[in-house]
Design an enzyme around this catalytic site. Structure first.
Site, PDB file in Angstrom:
ATOM      1  N   TYR A  13      45.879  54.560  63.580  1.00 30.22           N
ATOM      2  CA  TYR A  13      44.582  54.389  62.912  1.00 30.22           C
ATOM      3  C   TYR A  13      43.442  54.156  63.915  1.00 30.22           C
ATOM      4  O   TYR A  13      42.536  54.990  64.045  1.00 30.22           O
ATOM      5  CB  TYR A  13      44.717  53.228  61.920  1.00 30.22           C
ATOM      6  CG  TYR A  13      43.439  52.748  61.304  1.00 30.22           C
ATOM      7  CD1 TYR A  13      42.520  53.635  60.739  1.00 30.22           C
ATOM      8  CD2 TYR A  13      43.144  51.385  61.267  1.00 30.22           C
ATOM      9  CE1 TYR A  13      41.342  53.168  60.159  1.00 30.22           C
ATOM     10  CE2 TYR A  13      41.976  50.914  60.692  1.00 30.22           C
ATOM     11  CZ  TYR A  13      41.080  51.805  60.146  1.00 30.22           C
ATOM     12  OH  TYR A  13      39.924  51.343  59.582  1.00 30.22           O
ATOM     13  N   GLY A  38      52.332  56.770  63.489  1.00 27.64           N
ATOM     14  CA  GLY A  38      51.182  57.653  63.652  1.00 27.64           C
ATOM     15  C   GLY A  38      51.395  58.994  62.977  1.00 27.64           C
ATOM     16  O   GLY A  38      52.462  59.267  62.399  1.00 27.64           O
ATOM     17  N   ASP A  53      58.421  57.970  73.146  1.00 25.08           N
ATOM     18  CA  ASP A  53      58.371  56.518  73.016  1.00 25.08           C
ATOM     19  C   ASP A  53      58.038  55.914  74.382  1.00 25.08           C
ATOM     20  O   ASP A  53      58.481  56.430  75.413  1.00 25.08           O
ATOM     21  CB  ASP A  53      59.731  55.993  72.533  1.00 25.08           C
ATOM     22  CG  ASP A  53      59.620  54.578  72.034  1.00 25.08           C
ATOM     23  OD1 ASP A  53      59.532  54.389  70.803  1.00 25.08           O
ATOM     24  OD2 ASP A  53      59.594  53.645  72.878  1.00 25.08           O
ATOM     25  N   TYR A 143      53.952  38.406  66.796  1.00 26.86           N
ATOM     26  CA  TYR A 143      53.108  39.574  67.081  1.00 26.86           C
ATOM     27  C   TYR A 143      51.945  39.172  68.001  1.00 26.86           C
ATOM     28  O   TYR A 143      51.722  39.781  69.055  1.00 26.86           O
ATOM     29  CB  TYR A 143      52.590  40.162  65.761  1.00 26.86           C
ATOM     30  CG  TYR A 143      51.351  41.015  65.896  1.00 26.86           C
ATOM     31  CD1 TYR A 143      51.406  42.254  66.526  1.00 26.86           C
ATOM     32  CD2 TYR A 143      50.119  40.581  65.394  1.00 26.86           C
ATOM     33  CE1 TYR A 143      50.262  43.035  66.660  1.00 26.86           C
ATOM     34  CE2 TYR A 143      48.978  41.347  65.523  1.00 26.86           C
ATOM     35  CZ  TYR A 143      49.045  42.573  66.159  1.00 26.86           C
ATOM     36  OH  TYR A 143      47.921  43.332  66.303  1.00 26.86           O
ATOM     37  N   LYS A 147      51.018  40.018  72.179  1.00 25.59           N
ATOM     38  CA  LYS A 147      49.748  40.506  72.731  1.00 25.59           C
ATOM     39  C   LYS A 147      49.264  39.570  73.844  1.00 25.59           C
ATOM     40  O   LYS A 147      48.708  40.005  74.851  1.00 25.59           O
ATOM     41  CB  LYS A 147      48.683  40.589  71.636  1.00 25.59           C
ATOM     42  CG  LYS A 147      48.995  41.603  70.566  1.00 25.59           C
ATOM     43  CD  LYS A 147      48.743  43.027  71.048  1.00 25.59           C
ATOM     44  CE  LYS A 147      48.968  44.016  69.941  1.00 25.59           C
ATOM     45  NZ  LYS A 147      48.721  45.390  70.339  1.00 25.59           N
ATOM     46  N   ASN A 172      39.375  42.380  61.840  1.00 25.66           N
ATOM     47  CA  ASN A 172      40.030  43.316  60.907  1.00 25.66           C
ATOM     48  C   ASN A 172      39.398  44.697  60.963  1.00 25.66           C
ATOM     49  O   ASN A 172      38.295  44.895  60.431  1.00 25.66           O
ATOM     50  CB  ASN A 172      39.957  42.770  59.480  1.00 25.66           C
ATOM     51  CG  ASN A 172      40.839  41.558  59.314  1.00 25.66           C
ATOM     52  OD1 ASN A 172      40.650  40.556  60.004  1.00 25.66           O
ATOM     53  ND2 ASN A 172      41.812  41.639  58.443  1.00 25.66           N
ATOM     54  N   ARG A 282      50.217  32.984  51.639  1.00 27.30           N
ATOM     55  CA  ARG A 282      51.232  33.422  52.608  1.00 27.30           C
ATOM     56  C   ARG A 282      51.237  32.433  53.758  1.00 27.30           C
ATOM     57  O   ARG A 282      50.157  32.037  54.232  1.00 27.30           O
ATOM     58  CB  ARG A 282      50.882  34.816  53.157  1.00 27.30           C
ATOM     59  CG  ARG A 282      51.179  35.926  52.192  1.00 27.30           C
ATOM     60  CD  ARG A 282      50.891  37.251  52.816  1.00 27.30           C
ATOM     61  NE  ARG A 282      49.523  37.350  53.318  1.00 27.30           N
ATOM     62  CZ  ARG A 282      48.922  38.490  53.636  1.00 27.30           C
ATOM     63  NH1 ARG A 282      49.570  39.620  53.524  1.00 27.30           N
ATOM     64  NH2 ARG A 282      47.684  38.520  54.072  1.00 27.30           N
TER      65      ARG A 282
HETATM   66  N1  LIG Z   1      44.259  47.645  62.567  1.00 26.58           N
HETATM   67  C1  LIG Z   1      43.816  46.428  62.810  1.00 26.58           C
HETATM   68  O1  LIG Z   1      43.099  45.826  62.002  1.00 26.58           O
HETATM   69  C2  LIG Z   1      44.150  45.744  64.103  1.00 26.58           C
HETATM   70  C3  LIG Z   1      43.684  44.435  64.327  1.00 26.58           C
HETATM   71  C4  LIG Z   1      43.992  43.834  65.534  1.00 26.58           C
HETATM   72  C5  LIG Z   1      44.715  44.503  66.495  1.00 26.58           C
HETATM   73  N2  LIG Z   1      45.176  45.744  66.251  1.00 26.58           N
HETATM   74  C6  LIG Z   1      45.953  46.430  67.283  1.00 26.58           C
HETATM   75  O2  LIG Z   1      45.361  47.696  67.491  1.00 26.58           O
HETATM   76  C7  LIG Z   1      46.349  48.667  67.806  1.00 26.58           C
HETATM   77  C8  LIG Z   1      46.230  49.821  66.847  1.00 26.58           C
HETATM   78  O3  LIG Z   1      46.371  49.363  65.517  1.00 26.58           O
HETATM   79  P1  LIG Z   1      46.506  50.408  64.342  1.00 26.58           P
HETATM   80  O4  LIG Z   1      46.135  49.730  63.090  1.00 26.58           O
HETATM   81  O5  LIG Z   1      45.835  51.653  64.729  1.00 26.58           O
HETATM   82  O6  LIG Z   1      48.084  50.626  64.343  1.00 26.58           O
HETATM   83  P2  LIG Z   1      48.908  51.960  64.026  1.00 26.58           P
HETATM   84  O7  LIG Z   1      50.280  51.528  63.657  1.00 26.58           O
HETATM   85  O8  LIG Z   1      48.152  52.819  63.078  1.00 26.58           O
HETATM   86  O9  LIG Z   1      48.945  52.705  65.431  1.00 26.58           O
HETATM   87  C9  LIG Z   1      49.878  52.395  66.437  1.00 26.58           C
HETATM   88  C10 LIG Z   1      50.417  53.704  66.955  1.00 26.58           C
HETATM   89  O10 LIG Z   1      51.311  53.444  68.037  1.00 26.58           O
HETATM   90  C11 LIG Z   1      52.473  54.252  67.877  1.00 26.58           C
HETATM   91  N3  LIG Z   1      53.566  53.512  68.549  1.00 26.58           N
HETATM   92  C12 LIG Z   1      54.026  52.263  68.253  1.00 26.58           C
HETATM   93  N4  LIG Z   1      54.986  51.895  69.101  1.00 26.58           N
HETATM   94  C13 LIG Z   1      55.147  52.927  69.978  1.00 26.58           C
HETATM   95  C14 LIG Z   1      55.988  53.144  71.091  1.00 26.58           C
HETATM   96  N5  LIG Z   1      56.881  52.218  71.478  1.00 26.58           N
HETATM   97  N6  LIG Z   1      55.910  54.311  71.763  1.00 26.58           N
HETATM   98  C15 LIG Z   1      54.990  55.263  71.380  1.00 26.58           C
HETATM   99  N7  LIG Z   1      54.165  55.103  70.328  1.00 26.58           N
HETATM  100  C16 LIG Z   1      54.240  53.959  69.632  1.00 26.58           C
HETATM  101  C17 LIG Z   1      52.643  54.421  66.382  1.00 26.58           C
HETATM  102  O11 LIG Z   1      53.391  55.568  66.029  1.00 26.58           O
HETATM  103  C18 LIG Z   1      51.198  54.504  65.918  1.00 26.58           C
HETATM  104  O12 LIG Z   1      50.727  55.834  65.914  1.00 26.58           O
HETATM  105  C19 LIG Z   1      47.689  47.950  67.735  1.00 26.58           C
HETATM  106  O13 LIG Z   1      48.041  47.574  69.049  1.00 26.58           O
HETATM  107  C20 LIG Z   1      47.375  46.728  66.887  1.00 26.58           C
HETATM  108  O14 LIG Z   1      48.244  45.669  67.222  1.00 26.58           O
HETATM  109  C21 LIG Z   1      44.906  46.391  65.078  1.00 26.58           C
END
Ligand SMILES: NC(=O)c1ccc[n+]([C@@H]2O[C@H](COP(=O)([O-])OP(=O)(O)OC[C@H]3O[C@@H](n4cnc5c(N)ncnc54)[C@H](O)[C@@H]3O)[C@@H](O)[C@H]2O)c1
Length: 329
Positions: A13, A38, A53, A143, A147, A172, A282
């Site tokens: 995302y 993804g 991966d 989690y 980080k 968020n 929660r």
């Molecule tokens: N969405 C939010 O609100 C939010 C808030 C705080 C932090 N984050 C961080 O931002 C980042 C992106 O979030 P998002 O919502 O886009 O998540 P997401 O799950 O949509 O995207 C993560 C992507 O990483 C890929 N992935 C995961 N593990 C992998 C691996 N070992 N090897 C290769 N690819 C891998 C997944 O297939 C996915 O496409 C994450 O690190 C998340 O922790 C997101």
């Protein structure tokens, strides 16, 4: 000169929106994603997708050996807070190992800039006012802890190897590309705005509101929803800072909205009622999580352009309505 970036998790995302922003300004992008979360179709034309991966260190080394890189942006992660409370060591091991392994590879390949997607979950026990970068770190889940481990590894990578990094703690992330090219499609979806929209569209059972007895004006939790396009812009600005030094920024609008306010915004934008029930709190959900993002605003001039909640919801609604199955299978 055209810059060249490797983006892990760029089919997800937030990553896909950042890839689009980099590509829009003419940069060359290579995405590494295992596509577990993804979507192939979230990687827009012009960016190259390598399905792999991060634990495949030989593959990672081979990619990093492909010529010059201006930086690595690391989005790939397991990201479900609740799941991490049930599988703490999976999160600590997989996320930290992927992140630290990637940092090690960057150092070995002489990469100079690294951007990490970090999280407001670092401030698990914070309460009350907007959270600045100097608020004590106390991760709210394994989690968040994973980080924090990667943030610490980046600190050492800078001190010992001069790898400069931007540690960006998102609050968020919400909304969708205003041009309609990309949107949010997590499976399972745990983020509030798409859940509320799907409840309004009758695509899922009534929304569960977790707790209405928090010490907030309407009793529901308050969060800081920041548009994913504004987040993408922050990445571009943070990358520029890395020419001089490493940075850590909390990223949000500084505006808190309660769960009930989000429901009302979806009802206004979509013109439909949102069916919901109130469930128990929660464990581990703080009442209020709002960012103080003065530092990035001051140092980079970052100004969120999509901060209005109705606008955030409108972009998310438009994508969701047009893509009932998200990116498909
Ligand atoms: N969405 C939010 O609100 C939010 C808030 C705080 C932090 N984050 C961080 O931002 C980042 C992106 O979030 P998002 O919502 O886009 O998540 P997401 O799950 O949509 O995207 C993560 C992507 O990483 C890929 N992935 C995961 N593990 C992998 C691996 N070992 N090897 C290769 N690819 C891998 C997944 O297939 C996915 O496409 C994450 O690190 C998340 O922790 C997101």
């Amino acid at each position: 000169m055209r810059r060249r970036y490797l983006v892990t998790g760029g089919a997800g995302y937030v990553g896909s929106h950042v890839v689009a922003a980099l590509a829009d300004r003419g940069d060359e992008i290579v995405v590494i994603d295992n596509l577990r979360q993804g979507h192939r179709r979230a990687v827009l034309d012009g960016a190259r997708l390598i399905e792999a991966d991060l634990s495949d260190s030989a593959r990672l080394d081979a990619v990093l050996a492909e010529g010059r890189w201006d930086g690595v942006l690391h989005f790939a992660s397991l990201s479900l807070v609740g799941e991490s409370m049930r599988q703490p060591f999976r999160y600590l091991m997989e996320n930290a190992m992927a992140g630290i392994g990637l940092i090690d590879a960057c150092v070995r390949h002489g990469i100079a800039r690294f951007v990490l997607s970090s999280t407001a979950n670092l401030f698990g026990s914070a309460s009350g006012g907007p959270i600045a970068e100097d608020v004590a770190i106390d991760p709210g889940s394994p989690y968040g802890e994973s980080k924090w481990m990667i943030e610490r590894a980046l600190l050492w990578a800078d001190r010992l190897h001069g790898l400069r990094s931007a540690r960006l703690r998102y609050f968020n992330a919400a909304g969708a590309d205003p041009a309609g090219r990309l949107g949010e499609d997590h499976r399972p979806e745990t983020h509030l705005i798409p859940l509320v929209i799907d409840a309004a569209l009758g695509r899922r059972p009534p929304l569960e509101v977790f707790g209405d007895d928090y010490p907030t004006p309407d009793g529901t939790c308050i969060r800081d929803y920041v548009h994913v396009t504004d987040l993408a812009e922050a990445h571009l600005l943070a990358l520029d800072q890395l020419d001089a030094r490493s940075v850590t920024y909390n990223l949000g609008n500084g505006l808190g909205h309660s769960v009930l306010q989000v429901i009302e915004a979806v009802e206004r934008v979509g013109g439909r009622r949102v069916p919901y029930t109130v469930a128990a709190r929660r464990p581990g959900d703080p009442a209020v999580l709002v960012a103080a993002s003065d530092l990035i605003r001051r140092e980079t001039g970052w100004t969120p352009k999509h901060a209005d909640l109705d606008h955030i919801v409108r972009t998310a609604w438009a994508w969701r309505e047009k893509h009932p199955d998200g990116y498909g299978n």
